[in-house]
Design a protein around this motif. Sequence first.
Motif, mmCIF file in Angstrom:
data_model
loop_
_atom_site.group_PDB
_atom_site.id
_atom_site.type_symbol
_atom_site.label_atom_id
_atom_site.label_comp_id
_atom_site.label_asym_id
_atom_site.label_seq_id
_atom_site.Cartn_x
_atom_site.Cartn_y
_atom_site.Cartn_z
ATOM 1 N N PHE A 155 38.000 41.123 29.738
ATOM 2 C CA PHE A 155 39.703 41.647 30.129
ATOM 3 C C PHE A 155 40.324 40.329 29.571
ATOM 4 O O PHE A 155 39.582 39.611 30.716
ATOM 5 N N GLY A 156 40.701 40.462 28.780
ATOM 6 C CA GLY A 156 41.357 38.814 28.395
ATOM 7 C C GLY A 156 40.501 37.503 27.854
ATOM 8 O O GLY A 156 38.716 38.025 27.913
ATOM 9 N N ASP A 157 40.244 36.498 28.513
ATOM 10 C CA ASP A 157 38.896 35.328 28.544
ATOM 11 C C ASP A 157 38.131 36.201 29.878
ATOM 12 O O ASP A 157 37.619 35.808 29.419
ATOM 13 N N VAL A 158 38.402 36.933 30.645
ATOM 14 C CA VAL A 158 37.082 37.627 31.130
ATOM 15 C C VAL A 158 36.139 37.849 30.691
ATOM 16 O O VAL A 158 36.421 39.420 30.516
ATOM 17 N N GLU A 159 34.951 37.836 30.900
ATOM 18 C CA GLU A 159 34.101 39.305 30.293
ATOM 19 C C GLU A 159 32.842 39.649 31.451
ATOM 20 O O GLU A 159 32.961 39.165 32.617
ATOM 21 N N VAL A 160 32.706 40.842 31.707
ATOM 22 C CA VAL A 160 32.403 41.503 32.620
ATOM 23 C C VAL A 160 31.043 42.846 32.120
ATOM 24 O O VAL A 160 31.792 42.810 31.543
ATOM 25 N N ALA A 161 29.768 41.769 32.826
ATOM 26 C CA ALA A 161 28.691 42.453 32.583
ATOM 27 C C ALA A 161 28.308 43.503 33.206
ATOM 28 O O ALA A 161 28.766 43.317 34.609
ATOM 29 N N PRO A 162 27.339 43.725 32.892
ATOM 30 C CA PRO A 162 26.695 45.309 33.820
ATOM 31 C C PRO A 162 26.147 44.165 34.697
ATOM 32 O O PRO A 162 25.207 43.474 34.988
ATOM 33 N N GLY A 163 26.283 45.027 36.467
ATOM 34 C CA GLY A 163 25.664 44.614 37.545
ATOM 35 C C GLY A 163 26.148 43.152 37.547
ATOM 36 O O GLY A 163 25.932 42.315 39.229
ATOM 37 N N ASP A 164 27.791 42.834 37.273
ATOM 38 C CA ASP A 164 28.668 41.634 38.042
ATOM 39 C C ASP A 164 28.546 42.456 38.627
ATOM 40 O O ASP A 164 29.498 43.693 38.820
ATOM 41 N N ILE A 165 29.062 41.539 40.378
ATOM 42 C CA ILE A 165 30.437 42.248 41.903
ATOM 43 C C ILE A 165 31.634 42.491 41.142
ATOM 44 O O ILE A 165 32.124 41.134 40.704
ATOM 45 N N VAL A 166 32.235 43.101 41.550
ATOM 46 C CA VAL A 166 33.943 42.888 40.827
ATOM 47 C C VAL A 166 34.398 43.805 42.199
ATOM 48 O O VAL A 166 33.564 44.865 43.078
ATOM 49 N N VAL A 167 35.683 42.800 42.648
ATOM 50 C CA VAL A 167 36.392 43.460 44.164
ATOM 51 C C VAL A 167 37.689 43.178 43.419
ATOM 52 O O VAL A 167 38.273 42.636 43.029
ATOM 53 N N GLY A 168 38.380 44.013 43.943
ATOM 54 C CA GLY A 168 39.935 44.612 43.727
ATOM 55 C C GLY A 168 40.573 44.659 45.014
ATOM 56 O O GLY A 168 40.384 45.484 46.067
ATOM 57 N N ASP A 169 41.698 44.272 45.146
ATOM 58 C CA ASP A 169 42.791 44.581 46.344
ATOM 59 C C ASP A 169 43.968 44.670 46.218
ATOM 60 O O ASP A 169 44.236 44.107 44.406
ATOM 61 N N GLY A 170 44.921 44.205 46.497
ATOM 62 C CA GLY A 170 46.636 44.023 46.502
ATOM 63 C C GLY A 170 46.557 43.236 45.306
ATOM 64 O O GLY A 170 47.879 43.176 44.905
#
Length: 223
Positions: A155-170
């Motif tokens: 996502f742009g400069d951010v790589e998300v690997a399987p098992g990384d912890i993802v946080v979402g809010d407003g």
Amino acid sequence: MTVESSATKSWPLVGTASVADVLEKHSIDGVMLAGAAGFGSFVGPAVTVGITVAEHDQDDQGEPADPTKLWRMLDATPSGSVLVIGTYAQPLTVIGGVTAATAIGRGLSGIVTDGGIRDTDEIRDYGLPVRHMFSDPRPLRNRDRLRIEEGPVRFGDVEVAPGDIVVGDGDGVVCVPRHLADQVFEDAVTIEGQERLWATTSRVLGSIAKGYEIVSKVHGAPH
């Protein structure tokens, strides 16, 4: 830490702002999507999917595209996970009502994509936390040329690997590298406790400076 073992752990639901503050101290910018559309808050280990459109309806080995591969991956996603779908900024609508209903049935914490969704009202009624870049009622085009792959997504400069912890809010969505997750969430919980106390004290006193002074003396300076 594998995706499966991450999914069995209960991660605290803290604000993305607090998580971003902690990651900054590690010189990491984990913000995947800032100000993304959607609803609900979530936290969980990432199950990552990359979706692209190929020039032809066969891959380099001559195999036909298989748009149902996403179904099989969703059907195998562990409870508590966050499904992260990367489209590499292509205008693809990748989430619909049936996908969301299945995610609810499997106990997913949420879905994130830099693509789009449709059946927005239906998904909201299901109560599934979702973050996405746009809504579009039209069906997914070029299904016969979709390439659906497991593995890290960007996502742009951010790589998300399987098992990384993802946080979402407003505020958006933040990715925490799995090897730092325990420390990051511990520090984020501390930050939120301090800031809640600071906010409460400042509200009572009608002064942000006095609130900061009192909280700092008793509990240490808020981050």
